[in-house]
Scaffold this motif. Structure first.
Motif, PDB file in Angstrom:
ATOM      1  N   VAL A   1       8.949  -4.850   7.599  1.00 40.96           N
ATOM      2  CA  VAL A   1       8.104  -3.663   7.495  1.00 40.96           C
ATOM      3  C   VAL A   1       7.450  -3.563   6.117  1.00 40.96           C
ATOM      4  CG1 VAL A   1       7.980  -1.168   7.743  1.00 40.96           C
ATOM      5  CG2 VAL A   1       9.547  -2.472   9.184  1.00 40.96           C
ATOM      6  N   GLY A   2       8.263  -3.629   5.058  1.00 38.37           N
ATOM      7  CA  GLY A   2       7.707  -3.508   3.721  1.00 38.37           C
ATOM      8  C   GLY A   2       6.624  -4.527   3.429  1.00 38.37           C
ATOM      9  N   PRO A   3       6.895  -5.819   3.621  1.00 38.18           N
ATOM     10  CA  PRO A   3       5.855  -6.821   3.348  1.00 38.18           C
ATOM     11  C   PRO A   3       4.593  -6.650   4.189  1.00 38.18           C
ATOM     12  CG  PRO A   3       8.011  -7.857   3.438  1.00 38.18           C
ATOM     13  CD  PRO A   3       8.210  -6.440   3.874  1.00 38.18           C
ATOM     14  N   ARG A   4       4.754  -6.350   5.490  1.00 37.78           N
ATOM     15  CA  ARG A   4       3.564  -6.218   6.356  1.00 37.78           C
ATOM     16  C   ARG A   4       2.743  -4.991   5.969  1.00 37.78           C
ATOM     17  NH1 ARG A   4       0.399  -7.670   8.239  1.00 37.78           N
ATOM     18  NH2 ARG A   4       0.164  -7.261  10.455  1.00 37.78           N
ATOM     19  N   LEU A   5       3.414  -3.874   5.660  1.00 39.77           N
ATOM     20  CA  LEU A   5       2.666  -2.688   5.272  1.00 39.77           C
ATOM     21  C   LEU A   5       1.931  -2.901   3.954  1.00 39.77           C
ATOM     22  CD1 LEU A   5       4.975   0.307   6.260  1.00 39.77           C
ATOM     23  CD2 LEU A   5       2.994  -0.613   7.477  1.00 39.77           C
ATOM     24  N   ARG A   6       2.536  -3.634   3.041  1.00 36.27           N
ATOM     25  CA  ARG A   6       1.846  -3.911   1.776  1.00 36.27           C
ATOM     26  C   ARG A   6       0.641  -4.823   2.000  1.00 36.27           C
ATOM     27  NH1 ARG A   6       7.201  -2.966  -0.204  1.00 36.27           N
ATOM     28  NH2 ARG A   6       7.922  -5.080   0.299  1.00 36.27           N
ATOM     29  N   GLU A   7       0.761  -5.761   2.927  1.00 33.48           N
ATOM     30  CA  GLU A   7      -0.389  -6.601   3.284  1.00 33.48           C
ATOM     31  C   GLU A   7      -1.508  -5.743   3.872  1.00 33.48           C
ATOM     32  OE1 GLU A   7       1.009  -9.450   6.057  1.00 33.48           O
ATOM     33  OE2 GLU A   7       2.125 -10.651   4.588  1.00 33.48           O
ATOM     34  N   ILE A   8      -1.142  -4.833   4.762  1.00 29.95           N
ATOM     35  CA  ILE A   8      -2.135  -3.963   5.387  1.00 29.95           C
ATOM     36  C   ILE A   8      -2.808  -3.088   4.335  1.00 29.95           C
ATOM     37  CG2 ILE A   8      -2.424  -2.018   6.978  1.00 29.95           C
ATOM     38  CD1 ILE A   8      -0.108  -3.301   8.648  1.00 29.95           C
ATOM     39  N   ALA A   9      -1.995  -2.542   3.415  1.00 28.28           N
ATOM     40  CA  ALA A   9      -2.541  -1.664   2.374  1.00 28.28           C
ATOM     41  C   ALA A   9      -3.541  -2.393   1.487  1.00 28.28           C
ATOM     42  CB  ALA A   9      -1.408  -1.098   1.528  1.00 28.28           C
ATOM     43  N   ALA A  10      -3.307  -3.676   1.273  1.00 27.14           N
ATOM     44  CA  ALA A  10      -4.177  -4.449   0.376  1.00 27.14           C
ATOM     45  C   ALA A  10      -5.582  -4.633   0.942  1.00 27.14           C
ATOM     46  CB  ALA A  10      -3.546  -5.811   0.088  1.00 27.14           C
ATOM     47  N   THR A  11      -5.709  -4.600   2.270  1.00 30.06           N
ATOM     48  CA  THR A  11      -7.011  -4.869   2.890  1.00 30.06           C
ATOM     49  C   THR A  11      -7.631  -3.650   3.561  1.00 30.06           C
ATOM     50  OG1 THR A  11      -5.924  -5.600   4.931  1.00 30.06           O
ATOM     51  CG2 THR A  11      -6.420  -7.281   3.274  1.00 30.06           C
ATOM     52  N   SER A  12      -6.831  -2.645   3.901  1.00 27.53           N
ATOM     53  CA  SER A  12      -7.359  -1.488   4.616  1.00 27.53           C
ATOM     54  C   SER A  12      -8.105  -0.550   3.665  1.00 27.53           C
ATOM     55  CB  SER A  12      -6.226  -0.713   5.291  1.00 27.53           C
ATOM     56  OG  SER A  12      -6.695   0.547   5.750  1.00 27.53           O
TER      57      SER A  12
ATOM     58  N   ILE B   1      -8.447   2.583   4.094  1.00 23.79           N
ATOM     59  CA  ILE B   1      -7.935   3.957   4.181  1.00 23.79           C
ATOM     60  C   ILE B   1      -6.447   4.081   3.848  1.00 23.79           C
ATOM     61  CG2 ILE B   1      -9.689   4.676   5.838  1.00 23.79           C
ATOM     62  CD1 ILE B   1      -7.517   4.478   8.038  1.00 23.79           C
ATOM     63  N   VAL B   2      -5.759   2.985   3.582  1.00 22.05           N
ATOM     64  CA  VAL B   2      -4.342   3.063   3.219  1.00 22.05           C
ATOM     65  C   VAL B   2      -4.236   3.159   1.705  1.00 22.05           C
ATOM     66  CG1 VAL B   2      -2.098   1.929   3.250  1.00 22.05           C
ATOM     67  CG2 VAL B   2      -3.566   1.822   5.264  1.00 22.05           C
ATOM     68  N   GLY B   3      -3.792   4.315   1.219  1.00 16.50           N
ATOM     69  CA  GLY B   3      -3.665   4.518  -0.212  1.00 16.50           C
ATOM     70  C   GLY B   3      -2.361   4.011  -0.775  1.00 16.50           C
ATOM     71  N   GLU B   4      -1.271   4.289  -0.065  1.00 14.49           N
ATOM     72  CA  GLU B   4       0.047   3.840  -0.529  1.00 14.49           C
ATOM     73  C   GLU B   4       0.975   3.718   0.669  1.00 14.49           C
ATOM     74  OE1 GLU B   4       2.760   4.898  -4.271  1.00 14.49           O
ATOM     75  OE2 GLU B   4       2.912   6.482  -2.752  1.00 14.49           O
ATOM     76  N   VAL B   5       1.916   2.772   0.602  1.00 15.15           N
ATOM     77  CA  VAL B   5       3.018   2.702   1.553  1.00 15.15           C
ATOM     78  C   VAL B   5       4.309   2.800   0.758  1.00 15.15           C
ATOM     79  CG1 VAL B   5       1.720   1.335   3.216  1.00 15.15           C
ATOM     80  CG2 VAL B   5       3.120   0.170   1.513  1.00 15.15           C
ATOM     81  N   ARG B   6       5.305   3.434   1.344  1.00  7.58           N
ATOM     82  CA  ARG B   6       6.574   3.605   0.639  1.00  7.58           C
ATOM     83  C   ARG B   6       7.684   3.791   1.668  1.00  7.58           C
ATOM     84  NH1 ARG B   6       2.996   7.839  -0.453  1.00  7.58           N
ATOM     85  NH2 ARG B   6       3.489   9.678   0.809  1.00  7.58           N
ATOM     86  N   GLY B   7       8.871   3.284   1.345  1.00  2.74           N
ATOM     87  CA  GLY B   7       9.975   3.467   2.261  1.00  2.74           C
ATOM     88  C   GLY B   7      11.077   2.465   2.052  1.00  2.74           C
ATOM     89  N   THR B   8      12.032   2.517   2.970  1.00  2.00           N
ATOM     90  CA  THR B   8      13.192   1.630   2.973  1.00  2.00           C
ATOM     91  C   THR B   8      13.823   1.701   4.354  1.00  2.00           C
ATOM     92  OG1 THR B   8      15.325   1.150   1.915  1.00  2.00           O
ATOM     93  CG2 THR B   8      14.731   3.456   2.105  1.00  2.00           C
ATOM     94  N   GLY B   9      14.526   0.643   4.756  1.00  2.00           N
ATOM     95  CA  GLY B   9      15.143   0.640   6.078  1.00  2.00           C
ATOM     96  C   GLY B   9      14.106   0.831   7.165  1.00  2.00           C
ATOM     97  N   MET B  10      14.391   1.724   8.110  1.00  2.00           N
ATOM     98  CA  MET B  10      13.429   2.094   9.153  1.00  2.00           C
ATOM     99  C   MET B  10      12.857   3.474   8.847  1.00  2.00           C
ATOM    100  SD  MET B  10      12.974  -0.361  11.298  1.00  2.00           S
ATOM    101  CE  MET B  10      13.136  -1.503   9.924  1.00  2.00           C
ATOM    102  N   PHE B  11      12.381   3.636   7.600  1.00  2.00           N
ATOM    103  CA  PHE B  11      11.978   4.947   7.080  1.00  2.00           C
ATOM    104  C   PHE B  11      10.793   4.732   6.133  1.00  2.00           C
ATOM    105  CE2 PHE B  11      14.011   9.043   5.177  1.00  2.00           C
ATOM    106  CZ  PHE B  11      13.436   9.825   6.156  1.00  2.00           C
ATOM    107  N   TRP B  12       9.565   4.684   6.687  1.00  2.00           N
ATOM    108  CA  TRP B  12       8.379   4.325   5.920  1.00  2.00           C
ATOM    109  C   TRP B  12       7.252   5.316   6.174  1.00  2.00           C
ATOM    110  CZ3 TRP B  12       8.092   0.094   2.588  1.00  2.00           C
ATOM    111  CH2 TRP B  12       9.228  -0.739   2.588  1.00  2.00           C
ATOM    112  N   ALA B  13       6.442   5.548   5.142  1.00  2.00           N
ATOM    113  CA  ALA B  13       5.275   6.412   5.246  1.00  2.00           C
ATOM    114  C   ALA B  13       4.045   5.651   4.776  1.00  2.00           C
ATOM    115  CB  ALA B  13       5.453   7.675   4.407  1.00  2.00           C
TER     116      ALA B  13
END
Length: 450
Positions: free
Chosen positions: A353-364, A366-378
């Protein structure tokens, strides 16, 4: 996933239409303007999927209200509820029963040694209510401090403690609650540029709040160990330990609200474990039995428990420690342990989750920030990455946000959305393949212009 024949689908559609018609005729929905909603019918559920009124599967990236930690219809837990119903459906909570006793043992085994007793409630809001009551009676003080950008429940005291706009119309200013700003570097209230600055300034702000409110008037500080609905802003260890130290200095009870963050959600049994702190009271619910039967509770420190050793605690609930709910909790905790769900959440959060969301944030755009841990991400969605203007206003929505949510649902994923955020909060036992499938849907939804 479930597979329906054409005859089963036809029957399911008929059932669902009747359910929808009766809902609109008779059901009053929470947090809603009643004439403006068209609720989706959920006809079936299994594992990480729910099925709408047409029998269409949706990958549940919401865990409903972030509570079905073991997924839907887990066979061991369903069977435990059935077996308990054959033996003892309900009983006066003044009596002991085996499932309540065993549930209390299993819960306290996963807590620090000083938290060795459990008062059972029917859910998270009344767990918070009773934790506050215990703190007030223990200290002889009234005020409760809580952070802005928090959620603690919908009952009278809990909604006043809450620090988000749902409080506004319920807040008469007489509940004995005081709010303060917690650390949130992405949207800092302290003009901080680093986590260290944010932590130091947030702790200074809390100290000043305590001093100016009068420490002798403050019963408790309550914190979601990791704020959930408000945005999954993970505090630093230094901040949480600083809060603990301030509570110790001024004789204030520290209440950890683990209703959403507890029972494996963040990759540990309880989220306060990430910060090496020990609360005085722990409010829990949701994941304790994945909501299969309503249950919550308060874990109580030895010192506070001693306050009520010879003086009666003035509180109780008809369904406290309900046998069916406690049987579900016993089976849930066993299933989580046996199937290593907490470990699965931690591993997949870190490696997928963390790596994929950071990849998405880098190219999207409209994604300003991703943050989280476990199965708990925003995922913080913005109109402009430089200004950080939210895609929807705080306390509301927007056409752009509704467009994104619609894309996600059209892709076969049921999201958890709050204001300008999409949360990734699937069951703890979600598979890697399911995660990647859902994250691909999110990526497509965030890549297209809005």
């Amino acid at each position: 996933m479930l597979d329906f024949s054409e005859d089963e689908l036809e029957e399911l559609r008929g059932e669902s239409q009747r359910a929808y018609d009766l809902d609109r005729a008779h059901v009053f929905h929470s947090w809603s303007a009643q004439k403006q909603i068209t609720p989706m019918v959920v006809s079936r559920a299994a594992g990480s999927y729910v099925y709408d009124g047409e029998g269409r599967p949706l990958l549940d990236f919401s865990s409903q209200l972030v509570n079905t930690n073991i997924g839907h219809q887990h066979p061991t837990v369903v069977q435990a509820i059935k077996d308990q119903a054959d033996v003892l459906c309900t009983i006066n909570p003044a009596h002991a029963n085996d499932k309540r006793s065993e549930a209390a043992r299993l819960i306290t085994e996963r807590l620090p040694a000083s938290l060795d007793r459990v008062f059972f409630t029917n859910g998270g809001a009344d767990a918070v209510e009773h934790a506050v009551r215990m703190a007030r009676l223990h200290t002889g003080r009234r005020k409760v401090l809580s952070r802005y950008r928090s959620y603690h429940g919908g009952t009278e005291q809990a909604i006043n403690i809450t620090g988000d706009p749902r409080r506004f119309r319920n807040d008469m200013g007489d509940a004995g609650t005081v709010h303060f700003f917690g650390p949130f570097l992405y949207r800092s209230e302290f003009h901080a540029t680093t986590e260290a600055e944010e932590t130091e300034r947030a702790l200074t702000h809390l100290r000043r709040t305590i001093e100016l409110e009068g420490p002798q008037t403050i019963a408790a500080v309550i914190l979601e160990s990791i704020p959930g609905t408000a945005g999954i802003m993970i505090p630093t260890t230094e901040y949480m330990q600083g809060v603990r130290a301030l509570c110790d200095e001024f004789g204030i009870v520290y209440i950890a609200d683990e209703v959403m963050a507890g029972f494996g959600r963040s990759g540990t049994w309880f989220s306060f474990e990430h910060f090496d702190v020990v609360p005085d009271l722990v409010a829990f619910a949701k994941g304790v039995n994945s909501g299969y039967v309503p249950l919550g509770g308060v874990a109580i420190s030895d010192a506070i428990s001693a306050t009520f050793a010879d003086a009666a605690y003035p509180g109780g609930l008809t369904y406290s420690g309900h046998p069916l709910a406690c049987a579900a909790a016993v089976a849930t905790i066993a299933a989580m342990e046996d199937e290593r769900m907490v470990e699965n959440a931690a591993q997949l959060g870190e490696t997928v989750v963390g790596p994929r969301l950071r990849e998405i944030a880098a190219t999207s755009p409209i994604v300003g920030e991703v943050r989280g841990t476990g199965m708990f991400w925003a995922i913080d969605l913005v109109k402009d990455k430089d200004t950080k203007e939210p895609l929807a206003p705080y306390g509301g929505s927007s056409p752009q946000m509704n467009e994104v949510i619609g894309r996600i649902r059209a892709g076969g994923v049921l999201p958890f959305a709050n204001y300008n955020r999409i949360h990734v909060v699937p069951p703890l036992n979600v598979s890697e393949a399911e995660l990647r499938e859902g994250l691909a849907v999110l990526e497509r939804a965030f890549t297209e212009p809005v």
